[in-house]
Design a protein around this motif. Structure first.
Motif, mmCIF file in Angstrom:
data_model
loop_
_atom_site.group_PDB
_atom_site.id
_atom_site.type_symbol
_atom_site.label_atom_id
_atom_site.label_comp_id
_atom_site.label_asym_id
_atom_site.label_seq_id
_atom_site.Cartn_x
_atom_site.Cartn_y
_atom_site.Cartn_z
ATOM 1 N N VAL E 71 0.789 -1.092 0.000
ATOM 2 C CA VAL E 71 -0.277 0.387 -0.168
ATOM 3 C C VAL E 71 0.800 1.450 -0.379
ATOM 4 O O VAL E 71 0.444 2.433 -0.685
ATOM 5 C CB VAL E 71 -0.956 -0.261 1.304
ATOM 6 C CG1 VAL E 71 -1.916 -1.232 1.007
ATOM 7 C CG2 VAL E 71 -0.240 0.283 2.184
ATOM 8 N N HIS E 72 1.779 1.138 0.621
ATOM 9 C CA HIS E 72 2.938 2.472 0.515
ATOM 10 C C HIS E 72 3.991 2.951 -0.762
ATOM 11 O O HIS E 72 3.932 3.791 -0.736
ATOM 12 C CB HIS E 72 4.117 2.030 1.676
ATOM 13 C CG HIS E 72 4.245 0.648 2.008
ATOM 14 N ND1 HIS E 72 3.649 0.074 1.897
ATOM 15 C CD2 HIS E 72 5.900 0.729 1.698
ATOM 16 C CE1 HIS E 72 4.769 -1.405 2.247
ATOM 17 N NE2 HIS E 72 5.670 -0.602 1.510
ATOM 18 N N MET E 74 1.938 3.249 -3.489
ATOM 19 C CA MET E 74 1.086 3.329 -4.194
ATOM 20 C C MET E 74 0.568 4.826 -5.181
ATOM 21 O O MET E 74 -0.441 4.898 -5.746
ATOM 22 C CB MET E 74 -0.804 3.207 -3.784
ATOM 23 C CG MET E 74 -1.272 1.452 -3.654
ATOM 24 S SD MET E 74 -1.407 1.111 -4.909
ATOM 25 C CE MET E 74 -2.979 1.578 -5.589
ATOM 26 N N PHE E 76 3.261 5.450 -6.629
ATOM 27 C CA PHE E 76 3.846 5.636 -8.148
ATOM 28 C C PHE E 76 3.416 4.384 -8.491
ATOM 29 O O PHE E 76 2.399 3.101 -8.492
ATOM 30 C CB PHE E 76 5.356 4.452 -7.913
ATOM 31 C CG PHE E 76 5.921 5.355 -6.906
ATOM 32 C CD1 PHE E 76 6.725 6.846 -7.633
ATOM 33 C CD2 PHE E 76 6.241 5.496 -6.026
ATOM 34 C CE1 PHE E 76 7.433 7.799 -7.081
ATOM 35 C CE2 PHE E 76 7.032 6.528 -4.783
ATOM 36 C CZ PHE E 76 7.856 7.703 -5.302
ATOM 37 N N PRO E 77 2.527 4.961 -10.061
ATOM 38 C CA PRO E 77 1.743 3.864 -10.959
ATOM 39 C C PRO E 77 2.140 2.834 -11.678
ATOM 40 O O PRO E 77 3.347 2.527 -11.459
ATOM 41 C CB PRO E 77 1.776 5.059 -12.299
ATOM 42 C CG PRO E 77 2.755 6.566 -11.924
ATOM 43 C CD PRO E 77 2.597 6.294 -10.858
ATOM 44 N N PRO E 196 5.129 3.827 9.670
ATOM 45 C CA PRO E 196 4.978 3.558 8.347
ATOM 46 C C PRO E 196 4.039 3.948 7.555
ATOM 47 O O PRO E 196 4.585 5.532 8.025
ATOM 48 C CB PRO E 196 3.251 2.431 8.621
ATOM 49 C CG PRO E 196 2.536 3.135 9.166
ATOM 50 C CD PRO E 196 4.242 3.087 10.380
ATOM 51 N N MET E 197 4.684 4.802 6.205
ATOM 52 C CA MET E 197 4.240 6.040 5.385
ATOM 53 C C MET E 197 3.469 5.232 4.559
ATOM 54 O O MET E 197 2.909 4.554 4.394
ATOM 55 C CB MET E 197 5.293 5.661 4.829
ATOM 56 C CG MET E 197 7.265 5.995 4.972
ATOM 57 S SD MET E 197 8.388 6.657 3.788
ATOM 58 C CE MET E 197 7.807 8.563 4.080
ATOM 59 N N ALA E 198 2.600 6.527 4.531
ATOM 60 C CA ALA E 198 1.255 6.617 3.472
ATOM 61 C C ALA E 198 1.736 6.681 2.649
ATOM 62 O O ALA E 198 2.736 7.331 1.942
ATOM 63 C CB ALA E 198 -0.011 7.649 4.092
ATOM 64 N N PRO E 199 0.799 6.511 1.386
ATOM 65 C CA PRO E 199 1.253 6.767 -0.166
ATOM 66 C C PRO E 199 2.001 8.667 -0.739
ATOM 67 O O PRO E 199 3.032 8.092 -0.849
ATOM 68 C CB PRO E 199 -0.079 6.494 -1.362
ATOM 69 C CG PRO E 199 -0.240 5.022 -0.272
ATOM 70 C CD PRO E 199 -0.326 5.730 0.774
ATOM 71 N N LYS E 200 0.535 9.027 -0.064
ATOM 72 C CA LYS E 200 1.842 10.240 -0.540
ATOM 73 C C LYS E 200 3.021 10.784 0.129
ATOM 74 O O LYS E 200 3.629 11.197 -0.424
ATOM 75 C CB LYS E 200 0.315 11.192 -0.062
ATOM 76 C CG LYS E 200 -0.290 11.381 -1.281
ATOM 77 C CD LYS E 200 -1.431 12.950 -1.449
ATOM 78 C CE LYS E 200 -2.641 12.568 -1.985
ATOM 79 N NZ LYS E 200 -3.450 12.741 -1.272
ATOM 80 N N GLU E 201 3.279 10.721 1.295
ATOM 81 C CA GLU E 201 4.147 11.036 1.885
ATOM 82 C C GLU E 201 4.886 9.946 1.460
ATOM 83 O O GLU E 201 6.402 10.980 1.883
ATOM 84 C CB GLU E 201 3.538 9.857 3.713
ATOM 85 C CG GLU E 201 3.042 10.443 4.890
ATOM 86 C CD GLU E 201 3.190 10.065 6.013
ATOM 87 O OE1 GLU E 201 3.419 10.844 7.149
ATOM 88 O OE2 GLU E 201 3.131 9.232 5.552
ATOM 89 N N ARG E 203 5.870 9.015 -1.105
ATOM 90 C CA ARG E 203 6.279 9.667 -2.763
ATOM 91 C C ARG E 203 7.141 11.486 -2.503
ATOM 92 O O ARG E 203 7.715 11.895 -3.363
ATOM 93 C CB ARG E 203 4.894 9.966 -4.181
ATOM 94 C CG ARG E 203 5.344 10.726 -5.037
ATOM 95 C CD ARG E 203 4.447 10.384 -5.851
ATOM 96 N NE ARG E 203 5.575 10.481 -7.702
ATOM 97 C CZ ARG E 203 4.858 10.461 -8.725
ATOM 98 N NH1 ARG E 203 3.498 9.888 -9.186
ATOM 99 N NH2 ARG E 203 5.398 10.504 -9.808
ATOM 100 N N PRO E 207 10.866 11.356 -4.153
ATOM 101 C CA PRO E 207 10.169 11.434 -4.906
ATOM 102 C C PRO E 207 10.189 10.669 -6.197
ATOM 103 O O PRO E 207 9.276 10.618 -7.485
ATOM 104 C CB PRO E 207 10.360 12.758 -5.366
ATOM 105 C CG PRO E 207 11.179 13.379 -4.299
ATOM 106 C CD PRO E 207 11.752 12.920 -3.645
#
Lengths: 239, 239, 239, 239, 239, 239
Positions: E71-72, E74, E76-77, E196-201, E203, E207
């Motif tokens: 999930v973390h 997600m 990134f396509p 844990p990191m969330a997807p946006k975090e 990225r 980056p």
């Protein structure tokens, strides 16, 4: 004599089970059937057919499961739908309950196309749990005798949803319900669509809910013929 | 005029929703009711009461959910039960489906005590999802007018399951079903048990399925009185 | 001598199980209790009562389940709630775990009304899995000795949530926690509402979280009386 | 001043949330800890540490979740375990409940190794639902200050379960509980095993529940040191 | 000779099971691996290693589970992720299926860190269901031989995600796939983040998807070395 | 040029999504295919066809889901099956993951009949969640071009499971795997059975796993023809 489980006592069911392990379960849906078809068509038709088959073959008939998997009709008010996973669970628990009492042969009489996939899935699950279960599915509108008659009298105006056939059957079994429905002139709608459809897509493609059917051809007389063909066909296959 | 959802078209439901957001949902159970009570009593009674309330108050009535949470009756053949979690899920999805069409006031008319806990749980869930839902539950056999009448005519022989009251109501609404049931002499059974009971415990404690009721007191005339009291009481409370 | 499971070794539990299969499980909730009641009232009260009952009856007491089914209080900060389905699952697994070790008699002491429905549902499930389990539920605030005392000293200002009774009990058991709570003047709130309520509805109907209670009547002395009445009543019923 | 959520009113929590979004959640387990360790060690230790950290850092502390994922200890009586999926669901709903009130920084203080995998899984789930949540996990027995001290005073007799460290901490925080536990002479058990272990395997490999620990080295004095090291270490990391 | 289950007939599997109960299951993920690493790295690497281990040790190898708990990643396509609960269920059912045929020793070869927590949870579940299952997990990139080599040749530019090691391995096993990837100049990214990191975090913090790795150091020759070290290390541990 | 997602970087996927929202997902099963068919036939065939369709139409292809819903084959060693509910959940999460990146057109290429029901159920679920998803299913062995060819060259010895067609396709795509399989003389088995079948029933009815097929007719040349017919037919339908 009625063979309906709900009209029996448990003592009568215990007696029945001594010589017969077979039960019929009517399943259908509560969903739109175009501007002139009843919302209950799918469970009313399968229930009536199930009761008649039960009486003819002396087989116990469970109460109907009035709700099915009908997410694609949800853009039309009145539709009630279970999610696929819930529907599978519900069917599995009905089979398990009956199986605990000793029923081992299950005949599902189904009135709704959207149920076929989750019904089949549930049967696989139930069979895995109990190898000796014998589970059959009759989709009454798919029976060859039924489709042959529909083809003959309705041709390609029978349609794919809210068909002339199923409306006619309920005009025969529930004439009082059709007295309240105003007459309308009909325009055949589009051809069969791609699948699966989302609720909004369905309503955009089929604005009044019918899929290519011409309900002005429906009569209770055709309904009677179709009803009897379905009942006889299933009885024959059960023997 | 019938207010049954299953006998309407979606066009009629759409019209109804313009001025009325209220729907009645009959729920019950398919379970043993002693040696002379019908297996379907719980859903048949709540369905009949619901239909009458619907007609009197001009409120739409959904098809019945014929199966409930009845695990404790599973030692008697014919009982069909959902697990509590499945029942909660089923009720939640019925409310969600109707809510998507714009229904926002839900009156559940219930015929089975075992449903109360999971129904209440499901309502909490549904209300959390959609704050503005107004959900009411009527357990018809708990209505004060009903219990007062039962107390007067059956005294402490009404019992706690397969009660004189509920059998009488279905003798009134389904007289044909009682013709097949042989007469029996009755012996009152034990007092109310501890709770919850497992299937086998229940059958050991109450070998014929009744909990302290004397069905020989049941008559269709009492059933008619109780039916009307329940319908009138609910109609009054809904106004 | 403490009978708390968490203060035992497994060797002591194994010894205990040779002659006693009974365990007490305290359950409650973490939820708002008005402007002067502790958020932990429901689990603190049931836990303290459980420990006292355990010591008096020499019965093992499990650690408390501090969280319950409290969705309707979620509009007040500090409330923590499980969904009904999760709560049922949690209770079922606690019973199953203890059952694997040989515990077969379970006494739940509960401090929160919202738990009753899912607790009952879980008990049905657990009993179906293991017929011989004996599961009892005591909602301490419903005990007749408790309600009689409350009625006598608080009258109709006891209320239905954040009641004088439960606040008094925790003033007795947790006096230090009440030192930080500022005194307030109270206005009785509205009557008992319809049910179920959504979070926002609840806060609109009962802006400070109380349901008709007057906490200015609470005292640790009343709390001591109520605590002892509850403990004695449950001990008596367990014998 | 206590920072325990259960000893606050919702009004105090609302006030707190105006300037602070941080909450500490103590989690542990109810499981065997060898012949002389308390069954509650994992939640008692994390709860006590959490309360001390809360007071020092002026951070709100939730009530403890006393039960964890401890299936591998189920062959020892007294252990209570959630399945991994239920534990994940429980943790997710606790985070969601608190998140609805505006808490956005969550510090879990954990006392049980078996919880780490499902806790991490639940955090991933919660973070996916709400990207801005900041969730930290402290396994107190893994803190470098703690392991350094244990290494120094217990050497390789600290063991891997029912360790000298965790028993010492609860001898310090719960001295009364250890008065009832009889003294025993100890034999170090085997080395760390392969993983995962089934309940029976675990008991066969470690017949008295310890994994290589020598509890005769435990003292409340060591416990006090370890407790303070853990509290200070976490406080420092939170700043 | 290939030991791949998918290239066998059931007759050959039946024969194999007469003398060997061991099966290797490769698991990984479909997720971003920085601007120059393949999306399939985690399952491609573990699958290739599994096949080689299978051939060397004459152990059957199941088809790969190409999707994991990611999930973390997600944001990134191209990343595909199961929720933790679904992943646990999936792994449990794979073990149960194989267990029904008589396999009792399971070696999971894993290529993705995010899988470790739910894998461990699933193993606990599976072991509880069937005590005699022997389940081992190899995270190939954690093997001491592998990390020693990486440390030596990549130093602290190996990174924590999209590492030089795993990219090199797939440059060796899938050279054709790297021909299409344009060369880029690399800037090492930040240190290991909190978890844990969330997807946006994730990225925002990383980056381009790499966590501190310098892919310009990758070569197929290093990949060959690492691949062989991993295979040999696992083979040795299985003996 | 390969269009396989697993052989791309996320940068390439991001680029692709700027002009194309379409992805192909190969699904199949790991299950017995008679004494001479590979256990992996269902996912190997759909994966190979998917890759060829992807290259021809320049459409991205996801990694295969190698496991399907195959409970009825579980009496033959080597079969791995998900329960229907898990399979629906798995497919739903794959669609949701891809949908989050912007993919909105999904073409599933399926190699296993037992997947059709749960796939359809999952598609309904996914479409309800996101109305604009366009989801198509190709069961390659049902394509009219494929069945016409099979009919012509295999007649009624093609069978219903472990068919000449699917074995031939994998003889063409995986010739090396067939070198290890010993030649056998074949006896056609029974006609198509009732449905659903339990594992034991299936093996009793079809002792060697074939359903009426004669694998001695299989050749890689027929496989090549069928493979190309399937690829071309799907490409045409996608345009």
């Amino acid at each position: 004599m009625s063979m309906n489980l709900q009209e029996k006592t448990w003592v009568q069911v215990e007696e029945y089970l001594k010589s017969n392990k077979h039960i019929i379960v009517p399943v259908g849906s509560t969903e739109q059937h175009g501007p002139t078809g009843l919302i209950g068509i799918d469970y009313l038709s399968s229930w009536e057919i199930a009761k008649a088959v039960g009486e003819k073959t002396k087989t116990m008939v469970a109460p109907p499961l009035c709700f099915g998997m009908a997410v694609h009709h949800m853009a039309f008010p009145g539709t009630i739908s279970f999610s696929p996973i819930t529907y599978i669970q519900v069917i599995t628990e009905i089979i398990q309950s009956l199986g605990k009492h000793g029923f081992s042969k299950f005949t599902f009489i189904n009135g709704h196309g959207g149920n076929i996939a989750p019904l089949t899935s549930a049967f696989c699950q139930a069979k895995q749990d109990k190898e000796t279960f014998d589970i059959k599915l009759f989709n009454w509108w798919h029976l060859p005798e039924v489709t042959a008659y529909e083809s003959k009298v309705f041709g390609n105006e029978n349609g794919f949803h809210a068909t002339c056939g199923e409306i006619s059957v309920t005009m025969y079994t529930h004439p009082e319900a059709y007295q309240e429905i105003p007459a309308m002139s009909f325009q055949p709608t589009k051809d069969r669509p791609h699948w699966p459809m989302a609720p909004k897509e369905f309503r955009e493609a089929f604005p009044d809910g019918r899929m290519g059917s011409n309900p002005s051809l429906c009569t209770p007389e055709h309904g009677k013929m179709l009803f009897n063909l379905a009942v006889d066909s299933i009885c024959q296959k059960l023997e």
